[in-house]
Design an enzyme around this catalytic site. Structure first.
Site: not given
Length: 356
Positions: A106, A136, A193, A210, A269, A351
């Site tokens: 981010h 992230d 996840t 961060s 799934g 994925y």
């Protein structure tokens, strides 16, 4: 004639004294150095203990923590599409002497220009190698030599109660260190996840921190800090709850991003609302249409107890195994269906196919 006995007595006493001195010098070597002798009979003894300090750990790790400024050029329709420059602030960790730096996704998302500032104020332009939104994390590359690299211990296992130090550049105040402990390990629900590996801590993480380093009291990297996860519910006043991506997961993500430019994950799934503590597995609550689980014939209500003969603790445990499996690999699911034990082979897909 009384002088002779007196001299004999003096010589004998002197001989005993010299003999005693020789024995002491042999038995106590420190006495041979006159500089070590101290006569502090009348000097008060200073038994004050040294204060606990993490300065050596900070000195070891801090040079490898950098400031990151990412600039985004946007067109503002309110002002006749005039270009507006927005700057995001963050931190990063030099992981490799070749110039690879880990930071948060981010921090550099949609950035047009990324600038890295070293601890010695050297400014370097950086390119984005790859990013992973689910953890992230992002990898940057700068072209420089002799960069300080963060110390790592591949055998390190973070434990609850470990002292940790977060190093970063909060609010652009300059490099700052906050201290705390690991509050919990294996936190879930921080991304879709369902990874169980996130670290929870109480070392303060603010905007600018961060992507910085979370290190232990030896200065070894424990994880990559992120303020992003604390914003999942901005209406909640969060205090003392902050998160980091553990080093081993971050290192694995970094290697995949360097090699492939993206992270490849397996996908099953399924979801579950129920747990089965007697069987140490989980009950399938729903299946995504055309997902690997659906195509393999798994059904709602099936109880998954093993994957490839490995006992399953929970659905998060199962999803972690699947996520770490290469697409195309077949995993054998041991399930109970109507009290009957069955084995169902499931071909794992990538994925990204879940979003298409």
């Amino acid at each position: 004639m009384k002088l002779i006995p007196a001299l004999t007595y003096i010589l004998r006493a002197t001989s005993y004294g010299l003999l005693t001195a020789v024995v002491l010098l042999i038995l106590v070597p420190d006495l041979r150095d006159g500089n070590n002798l101290s006569f502090n009979i009348f000097t008060p003894v200073n038994d004050k203990s040294k204060p606990i300090s993490f300065s050596s750990a900070v000195a070891k790790a801090a040079p490898a923590v950098v400031n990151i400024y990412s600039e985004t050029i946007e067109n503002d329709r309110r002002y006749q599409n005039r270009s507006i420059q927005r700057v995001k602030l963050g931190s990063g960790v030099i992981m490799d002497s070749r110039g690879y730096i880990l930071t948060n996704y981010h921090v550099v998302r949609n950035a047009n220009i990324i600038t890295v500032v070293l601890q010695d104020s050297t400014e370097l332009s950086a390119e984005l190698i790859g990013s992973d939104e689910l953890t992230d994390l992002a990898v940057l590359k700068v072209h420089a030599t002799n960069l300080p690299v963060i110390a790592v211990d591949d055998n390190l296992i973070p434990l609850v109660g470990d002292v940790v130090l977060a190093i970063g550049n909060p609010l652009n105040l300059g490099q700052t260190v906050t201290q705390g402990i690991i509050s919990a390990t294996g936190r879930t629900g921080l991304s879709n996840t369902s990874y169980r590996e996130f670290l929870q801590m109480d070392a303060a993480i603010n905007d600018g921190n961060s992507g910085g380093a979370l290190v232990n009291s030896n200065g070894d990297l424990v994880g990559i800090t992120s303020a992003q996860f604390t914003r999942l519910n901005p209406q909640t006043n969060i205090q003392g709850i902050f998160f980091a991506v553990p080093y081993k997961l971050a290192a694995k993500i970094m290697q995949e991003l360097i090699s492939n430019g993206r992270v490849v994950r397996g996908w099953l799934g399924v979801s579950s609302q129920q747990y089965n503590p007697q069987l140490k597995g989980f009950v399938i609550g729903s299946l995504t249409p055309n997902s690997p689980a659906h195509l393999a014939g798994l059904q709602k209500g099936d109880v998954v107890v093993k994957i490839n003969e490995q006992d399953i603790i929970s659905i998060n445990h199962a999803l972690d195994i699947v996520a770490e499996t290469d697409p195309g690999v077949i995993l054998n699911f041991s399930i109970y269906r109507q009290k009957n034990l069955m084995t169902v082979p499931v071909k794992i897909l990538e994925y990204k196919e879940a979003k298409n």
